[in-house]
Design a protein around this motif. Structure first.
Motif, short mmCIF file in Angstrom:
data_model
loop_
_atom_site.label_atom_id
_atom_site.label_comp_id
_atom_site.label_asym_id
_atom_site.label_seq_id
_atom_site.Cartn_x
_atom_site.Cartn_y
_atom_site.Cartn_z
N GLN A 37 36.72 36.47 43.32
CA GLN A 37 36.09 35.45 44.16
C GLN A 37 36.93 34.19 44.15
OE1 GLN A 37 32.26 33.85 42.97
NE2 GLN A 37 31.61 33.63 45.11
N LYS A 38 37.36 33.78 45.33
CA LYS A 38 38.08 32.52 45.48
C LYS A 38 37.12 31.46 45.99
CE LYS A 38 42.55 34.71 45.94
NZ LYS A 38 43.83 34.82 46.69
N SER A 39 37.55 30.22 45.87
CA SER A 39 36.67 29.09 46.15
C SER A 39 36.02 29.19 47.52
CB SER A 39 37.48 27.80 46.04
OG SER A 39 36.65 26.68 46.25
N SER A 40 34.70 29.04 47.54
CA SER A 40 33.90 29.03 48.78
C SER A 40 33.97 30.34 49.56
CB SER A 40 34.33 27.87 49.69
OG SER A 40 34.16 26.65 49.03
N GLN A 41 34.35 31.41 48.89
CA GLN A 41 34.40 32.70 49.56
C GLN A 41 33.42 33.67 48.91
OE1 GLN A 41 38.33 34.34 49.96
NE2 GLN A 41 39.23 32.38 50.59
N ALA A 42 33.09 34.73 49.65
CA ALA A 42 32.25 35.78 49.09
C ALA A 42 33.03 36.57 48.05
CB ALA A 42 31.81 36.72 50.21
N PRO A 43 32.34 37.13 47.07
CA PRO A 43 33.02 38.05 46.14
C PRO A 43 33.65 39.21 46.91
CG PRO A 43 30.84 37.48 45.33
CD PRO A 43 30.92 36.97 46.73
N LYS A 44 34.86 39.54 46.53
CA LYS A 44 35.59 40.64 47.18
C LYS A 44 35.72 41.78 46.18
CE LYS A 44 40.11 41.71 49.24
NZ LYS A 44 40.40 42.84 48.34
N LEU A 45 35.19 42.93 46.56
CA LEU A 45 35.24 44.09 45.66
C LEU A 45 36.67 44.59 45.54
CD1 LEU A 45 33.58 46.15 43.99
CD2 LEU A 45 33.42 47.53 46.07
N LEU A 46 37.11 44.72 44.29
CA LEU A 46 38.45 45.27 44.02
C LEU A 46 38.36 46.78 43.80
CD1 LEU A 46 39.76 42.56 41.53
CD2 LEU A 46 40.38 42.83 43.95
N ALA A 58 40.58 50.00 49.62
CA ALA A 58 41.84 50.28 50.31
C ALA A 58 42.79 49.08 50.29
CB ALA A 58 41.55 50.69 51.75
N ASP A 59 42.23 47.86 50.30
CA ASP A 59 43.09 46.68 50.38
C ASP A 59 43.32 46.01 49.03
OD1 ASP A 59 40.57 44.37 51.73
OD2 ASP A 59 40.53 45.81 50.08
N THR A 60 42.96 46.68 47.94
CA THR A 60 43.24 46.13 46.61
C THR A 60 44.72 46.34 46.28
OG1 THR A 60 40.99 46.55 45.84
CG2 THR A 60 42.69 46.27 44.15
N PRO A 61 45.44 45.26 45.98
CA PRO A 61 46.88 45.41 45.70
C PRO A 61 47.13 46.29 44.48
CG PRO A 61 46.29 43.10 46.07
CD PRO A 61 45.01 43.85 45.94
N ASP A 62 48.27 46.95 44.49
CA ASP A 62 48.66 47.82 43.36
C ASP A 62 48.83 47.04 42.07
OD1 ASP A 62 50.82 49.92 45.42
OD2 ASP A 62 48.65 49.96 45.04
N ASN A 63 49.00 45.75 42.19
CA ASN A 63 49.14 44.86 41.05
C ASN A 63 47.89 44.86 40.16
OD1 ASN A 63 50.61 42.93 39.66
ND2 ASN A 63 49.69 41.23 40.79
N PHE A 64 46.77 45.29 40.72
CA PHE A 64 45.51 45.32 40.01
C PHE A 64 45.20 46.74 39.58
CE2 PHE A 64 43.83 41.05 40.73
CZ PHE A 64 44.59 40.62 41.80
N GLN A 65 44.91 46.89 38.30
CA GLN A 65 44.56 48.19 37.74
C GLN A 65 43.29 48.03 36.90
OE1 GLN A 65 46.60 51.06 38.22
NE2 GLN A 65 47.71 49.77 39.69
N SER A 66 42.65 49.15 36.63
CA SER A 66 41.44 49.09 35.82
C SER A 66 41.36 50.29 34.90
CB SER A 66 40.21 49.03 36.72
OG SER A 66 39.03 48.86 35.96
N ARG A 67 40.67 50.08 33.80
CA ARG A 67 40.43 51.15 32.82
C ARG A 67 38.98 51.08 32.39
NH1 ARG A 67 43.04 49.14 28.18
NH2 ARG A 67 43.41 47.16 29.24
N ARG A 68 38.39 52.26 32.19
CA ARG A 68 37.03 52.30 31.65
C ARG A 68 37.02 53.36 30.54
NH1 ARG A 68 31.12 53.31 34.62
NH2 ARG A 68 29.90 52.46 32.88
N PRO A 69 37.29 52.94 29.32
CA PRO A 69 37.41 53.91 28.22
C PRO A 69 36.09 54.54 27.81
CG PRO A 69 37.59 51.65 27.40
CD PRO A 69 37.57 51.57 28.89
N ASN A 70 34.99 53.86 28.06
CA ASN A 70 33.65 54.39 27.74
C ASN A 70 32.63 53.73 28.63
OD1 ASN A 70 32.92 51.86 26.43
ND2 ASN A 70 34.23 52.54 24.74
N THR A 71 31.36 54.09 28.47
CA THR A 71 30.31 53.55 29.34
C THR A 71 30.21 52.04 29.25
OG1 THR A 71 29.03 55.58 29.12
CG2 THR A 71 27.82 53.64 29.83
#
Lengths: 114, 113
Positions: A37-46, A58-71
């Motif tokens: 979320q940037k200033s005065s903008q809606a949250p953008k789902l990554l 689809a528009d999430t840059p490759d620079n962003f990654q995520s991990r979920r090791p457990n619940t």
């Protein structure tokens, strides 16, 4: 109290220096989300996880990654932060899989890129 | 793709006034709609969740209504207080979009003492 916790609350990093943001939840929810979320903008789902299934926007840059090791835990990795990545990063959870699907948010991590 | 709009973008009212915030969405095939409050620099706090089969939900001084067929929801705040000053966001979860929620850009509310 059941809740969504984000650490750190404030993160300062240098241009190009990798950074990891952390989210944990005690709600035992199946779905975990990362928003930018940037200033005065809606949250953008990554992206979001349903259990271990990863769903990337689809528009999430490759620079962003995520991990979920457990619940309980989910991490957001920014491999090479640019000045444009300075924002509030919000983690949220929901039960998933049913029509009753309320979202619960953490307090956010404010990322500054120098 | 679902588009969510909130009008007005900003609203300023004197304390004690009743007010209405608006949320409209383009695809009426939704599971639910959720209203949030966001204080500056903070995360989002859930206020009310309305299922697609419901017409309204109430919590204290807040009342949210849903007209799915016309793609509209309103958040009514009774007897506004300075502590109500915040940004209010709505988000919808569509039938065809799995677990995704689509957000509006919010209405920034200022209640003047």
């Amino acid at each position: 109290d059941a809740m969504v916790i984000q650490n750190p609350r404030y993160q300062v990093t240098q241009f190009g220096k990798p950074v990891t943001l952390s989210c944990s939840q005690t709600l035992n929810h199946n779905v975990m989300y990362w928003y930018q979320q940037k200033s005065s903008q809606a949250p953008k789902l990554l992206f979001h996880y349903y259990d271990k299934d990863f769903n990337n926007e689809a528009d999430t840059p490759d620079n962003f990654q995520s991990r979920r090791p457990n619940t309980s835990f989910c991490f957001l990795d920014i491999r090479s932060p640019g000045l444009g990545d300075a924002a509030m990063y919000l983690c949220a959870t929901s039960r998933g899989g049913s029509s009753y699907n309320e979202q619960f948010f953490g307090p956010g991590t404010r990322l500054t890129v120098l | 793709k679902q588009e969510v709009t909130q009008i007005p973008a900003a609203l300023s009212v004197p304390e004690g006034e009743n007010l209405v915030l608006n949320c409209s969405f383009t695809d009426s095939a939704i599971y639910n709609l959720q209203w949030f409050r966001q204080d500056p620099g903070k995360g989002l706090t859930s206020l009310l969740l309305i299922q697609s089969s419901q017409r309204e939900q109430t919590s204290g001084r807040l009342n949210a209504s849903l007209d799915k067929s016309s793609g509209r929801s309103t958040l009514y705040i009774a007897a506004s207080q300075p502590g109500d000053s915040a940004t209010y966001l709505c988000a919808v979860r569509g039938v065809d979009t799995g677990n995704q929620f689509y957000f509006g850009t919010g209405t920034s509310l200022t209640v003047i003492p």
